[in-house]
Design an enzyme around this catalytic site. Structure first.
Site, PDB file in Angstrom:
ATOM      1  CB  CYS A  75      -0.956  -0.006   1.188  1.00 29.06           C
ATOM      2  SG  CYS A  75      -0.166  -0.325   2.781  1.00 29.06           S
TER       3      CYS A  75
ATOM      4  CG  HIS B  37      -3.941   0.596   4.935  1.00 28.10           C
ATOM      5  ND1 HIS B  37      -3.457  -0.223   3.927  1.00 28.10           N
ATOM      6  CD2 HIS B  37      -4.940   1.339   4.372  1.00 28.10           C
ATOM      7  CE1 HIS B  37      -4.130   0.017   2.814  1.00 28.10           C
ATOM      8  NE2 HIS B  37      -5.032   0.961   3.064  1.00 28.10           N
TER       9      HIS B  37
END
Length: 995
Positions: free
Chosen positions: A60, A312
């Site tokens: 990510c 994340h």
């Protein structure tokens, strides 16, 4: 009975056909339930929407930077202008997939897909693979940004077009100067340096401008840190600061959220709120005030999570053409309302902590974040936004991918259509057949497995051919115990099933096995009678048997006969399960069945515990007893094949002979041990032994035997009934294949002294009489003229074999350099003084050595670890003798074990491990950061972090001295050092390094 009124399926009732999966098909069914294929149009890009990127596991952080760079129109335009290999020649053949050959080509193709693809998201795996990134491990996002920009700049520097070659410098590169001013003469020393982002410390700050101010603040150089002035030609007090000389079009501000935590030895995340405005005026921070330095916020990179090693990454990026903000979260892209940046929800997702402060209030045009780790500002301009067109060769590749996507959509739509059609046919089939499934009373019927019926009614899996082999007995008919997993259905439906799906064999009304039913009844009768017989046998065992009417039975068998009988009665059921396995051919593996058979074979059957190896009655009367004839006949009903021994039966004659021989051998071994001990008393007690270091004056020759021979002989003398006698001296182990001696005189006085034992000439004469001597090894001293002991000449017979000796030494050295998982010791030095192990000897003995001392102090006959294992001596001798041969490749040998002392810890290391990796281990063991460690071995400093331990001379059992520097109090300074020491650790082996 049919079981129509049951709420659920009756277990074990073959007539109950309710609750087997029919409810899914009865009544009306929605068409969407006939397939599990999602609508392909959900994967189609919406109008005026951006394209997402697939998260390949832990990528990510890569996706956020790709989206941010894609929305830098100048960078995208320059990359499109970069010539590609597909532009030359005839281009890419239509029957082949496009494979980019460079990082630039990967970015070109990715950006073209992000711009004109019809997909909702695309796969960046080609780009990630080209960089050599580990998709399963999350890396340092800030480090990735710096390394990739460096790689891209290096790659584009080879381009001829200046707009392409200089795009990284134009967009991201600025200049600042480190300026040092002497307080004495005022001389300025300036060092100009380029930067691509400014790394700002956020500890103790609340606003972005405060972070920038601290970055540029003046530092005083005084005391030991004074500056050497070239003009004054001496050290002087001075001031040092950073001056911003020029700023790029795109200003990257790295907020240093991830810092090194000295207490844990790991990085941690600072969840500090930092306020920043949408407009940033950099003019107050510039050295020259004659330009326009107003920047507007264009991207905010967010890390969600409280740990520096997980979490994340998402990106908030402004579209430069419309001014609208978008949140890029891998495949999902969300447009912010009203052209406003909204970070509130991202801040709420962070895990709360008691120590965290409340979010401060933000005014209009300002934002606060505790998760933002990078802010990107663009120079404010009135020029119209750039329009970037995809080049023709890239557009052709995009259209090819769009065509593949359309084909996939059409294929998925057709599959959905076919699934619906098949489902409707199946629906009508099930509704019709389920009504006729039960067998009417007096009508023909078939048995079919419940598992197959359930699969037929399962809409997700098409049924396989019917397989009834798992329900058959050894006679090829339906096993009575399998009735519980079968269902009785009408012959009409069974005919349809076998015509439509095939398989077999069919199990009709005559399929039930009569023989198995009779056998099952017999077993049940025996099981019911077992308890009564057990009580009867128990009472009969209390009666004393007179005369020769009794039978010998093993005591162990008598204790467990009821359990053995029960297991034997159940054996047929178990054999059936093992042979048939599960339904529909899901049989047990061969390995499992063979293993179970071996285990069963190892278990003794009834009365086999008194059978000797020759098949006769064992000689040990302690293991058996006599029972009456009546008790034996009851037991024989359950164990008809049990070995039978009347009480007048003689014991095995062969076992009697062996027993007598064993007793004679034990007596012989005791006599041998006593004789040998008396003959070689000093050798046994290790007294009055000659030493090569100080040659005894009373003789000019000594003999050599292997130390292994002496140790094995001593074991036999101590325990003659437990150990095998030693028959041969075994001196061949000290010789090479050519018959030469493997040791020099010097080595036998030092490192090889533990491998040999010196023998007096008088002892040697007795050894020759007691043992077989395969080779005589003798050392002779020839006195020097004038009786000078130091000038004496020592010769060995046989002579040294130089070639094999050299090979042995090379092998030993190679072993020391090729070890894995070996132990070394780290000793922490306090006040430059190493605590000697002689200072506290009672603390130095390791647990293993203490055990050895306890072992030596045990009574004779209890020291051998194989004390309770008969006839184990010969096997141990063979194994130990094999491992002793010196010219074979051995593990690393140590003549003495290292004794640990206080302040010392043992670590497991390998020869190919780097010094840097060792320092990380030391950090966890001693809580000393790598940059505070000063390591040395044998007076030599270890400083090359990239060198392997083998190349640095670190061998197993080595002791490395650790001296720790004074700790650094400033966390920011510690983090700077860690950045220098370990900046690219996570990207080792990737395409981002070495450029």
């Amino acid at each position: 009975q049919r079981g129509w009124f049951c709420r659920r399926n009756c277990r074990g009732n073959p007539n109950c056909l309710v609750g087997i999966g029919e409810h899914v098909w009865l009544g009306e069914i929605d068409e969407n339930s006939f397939h599990n294929i999602d609508d392909p149009n959900c994967e189609r890009r919406k109008k005026n929407a951006f394209v997402g990127l697939t998260n390949l596991g832990a990528t990510c952080y890569v996706n956020t930077f790709l989206q941010m760079w894609f929305l830098n129109l100048e960078l995208r335009q320059a990359l499109y202008l970069c010539p590609s290999s597909s532009m030359a020649g005839e281009g890419i053949p239509k029957d082949k997939d496009y494979e980019p050959q460079s990082i630039c080509e990967h970015l070109q193709y990715l950006f073209a897909l992000l711009q004109n693809s019809k997909r909702r998201y695309i796969d960046p795996s080609g780009f990630v693979k080209a960089l050599g990134l580990d998709t399963g491990q999350q890396q340092d996002a800030q480090e990735f940004s710096k390394l990739f920009m460096s790689l891209l700049e290096d790659t584009l520097s080879k381009q001829k077009n200046p707009d392409v070659r200089n795009i990284v410098q134009k967009q991201f590169c600025g200049e600042y100067a480190y300026v040092t001013v002497c307080n004495q003469c005022g001389r300025e020393s300036k060092l100009v340096s380029k930067f691509y982002e400014l790394e700002l410390n956020i500890q103790g700050h609340k606003q972005l401008t405060d972070c920038i101010t601290e970055f540029l603040k003046e530092e005083k150089l005084e005391g030991d840190n004074r500056y050497f002035c070239e003009t004054c030609q001496s050290k002087q007090n001075a001031t040092r600061k950073i001056r911003l000389l020029s700023l790029p079009c795109t200003l990257n501000l790295q907020l240093m959220r991830f810092v090194f935590d000295r207490q844990t030895g790991h990085k941690k995340k600072l969840n500090t709120y930092i306020g920043f405005s949408e407009l940033l005026d950099m003019e107050p921070f510039m050295e020259q005030k004659n330009g326009v330095y107003v920047y507007e916020l264009s991207a905010v990179l967010i890390h969600r999570g409280v740990s520096a090693y997980s979490g994340h990454y998402i990106a908030h990026v402004k579209d430069p053409q419309t001014g609208e903000w978008y949140k890029f979260n891998d495949e999902d892209i969300e447009k912010m309302e009203g052209k406003k940046l909204q970070l509130g929800i991202e801040e709420d997702l962070a895990e709360p902590s008691k120590s965290q402060t409340r979010k401060p209030k933000c005014g209009k045009g300002t934002h606060c974040s505790r998760n933002a780790y990078m802010l990107v500002y663009r120079l404010q301009t009135r020029e119209k936004s750039l329009t970037v067109e995809v080049p023709a060769f890239l557009q052709e590749l995009v259209e090819r991918d769009n065509s593949k996507f359309e084909e996939w959509c059409n294929e998925m739509a057709e599959m959905r259509k076919q699934s619906v059609a098949r489902g409707k046919i199946k629906h009508e089939e099930v509704k019709e057949l389920y009504k006729r499934l039960p067998a009417e009373a007096g009508s023909p019927y078939d048995f079919i497995s419940l598992e197959w019926l359930q699969k037929w009614l399962d809409e997700s899996t098409p049924p396989k051919p019917i397989d009834n082999t798992a329900c058959l007995c050894s006679h090829g008919k339906l096993h009575p115990d399998k009735i519980s997993i079968m269902k009785r259905i009408s012959e009409y439906v069974a005919d349809f099933f076998y015509r439509r799906y095939g398989g077999g064999p069919r199990l009709n009304v005559k399929a039930l096995c009569k023989d198995c039913v009779v056998e099952r009844c017999r077993i049940l009768r025996l099981k019911n009678r077992l308890n009564e017989d057990y009580k009867a046998v128990t009472n009969l065992l209390k009666i004393t048997v007179k005369g020769n009417d009794g039978f010998w039975v093993g005591k162990a068998s008598l204790r467990s006969w009821r359990q053995l009988a029960l297991e034997q009665l159940n054996e047929q059921d178990e054999d059936t399960e093992h042979s048939n396995g599960k339904m529909n051919g899901n049989t047990q593996s061969k390995d499992e069945s063979n293993e179970e058979k071996r285990e069963e074979e190892e278990e003794l059957n009834f009365n086999e515990d008194i059978v000797c190896p020759h098949g006769g009655l064992c000689i040990s009367e302690n293991e058996r007893r006599v029972i009456s004839k009546e008790a034996w006949e009851k037991l024989k009903q359950y164990f008809p094949k049990a070995p039978e021994f009347p009480n007048n039966k003689e014991c095995c004659s062969q076992c009697k002979i062996l027993e007598r021989e064993g007793e004679e051998n034990e007596a012989l071994h005791k006599m041998m041990a006593s004789e040998q001990k008396t003959s070689l008393q000093n050798l046994f007690h290790d007294k009055c032994r000659p030493c090569l270091g100080s040659w005894p004056q009373e003789t000019d020759e000594l003999y050599i035997v292997s130390q292994f021979f002496v140790e094995e002989w001593r074991k036999f003398v101590r325990r003659p009934t437990r150990c095998s006698p030693v028959s041969s001296v075994g001196n061949s182990a000290l010789l090479c294949p050519h018959g030469g001696l493997m040791f020099t005189y010097a080595s036998m006085t030092k490192e090889d002294s533990k491998l040999i034992a010196l023998i007096w000439p008088s002892e040697w004469e007795r050894i020759q009489k007691l043992f077989v001597v395969d080779h005589v090894i003798k050392i002779t001293r020839t006195p020097a003229p004038g009786a000078d002991p130091e000038g004496a000449l020592y010769t060995s017979e046989p002579q040294l074999c130089p070639e094999c000796r050299e090979g042995l030494l090379c092998q030993q050295q190679r072993d020391l350099r090729e070890y894995t998982q070996a132990t070394i010791y780290i000793h922490k030095v306090v006040d430059n003084k190493k605590v000697m192990k002689d200072a506290a000897p009672e603390l130095n003995v390791s647990s293993s050595e203490a055990e050895e001392e306890r072992e030596e102090n045990k009574p004779e006959g209890e020291q051998d670890p194989d004390f309770n294992q008969a006839n184990g001596g010969a096997k141990r001798q063979k194994i130990s003798h094999q491992s002793y041969i010196p010219y074979q490749k051995q593990g690393i040998r140590r003549s003495t074990r290292h004794r640990k002392v206080r302040g010392e810890k043992a670590l497991l290391v390998s020869a190919n491990q780097t010094l840097k990796e060792l320092k990380i281990q030391i950090m966890h063991a001693f809580s000393v950061a790598p940059f505070d460690q000063n390591l040395s071995i044998d007076g030599k400093m270890l400083s090359d972090d990239t060198a392997t331990l083998g190349s640095l001379g670190v061998i197993p059992e080595s002791v490395i001295l650790l001296k720790a520097d004074e700790p650094i109090a400033d966390y920011a300074a510690m983090d700077d050092v860690m950045q220098v020491c370990m900046p690219e650790e996570g990207f080792k082996g990737t395409g981002l390094l070495g450029h």
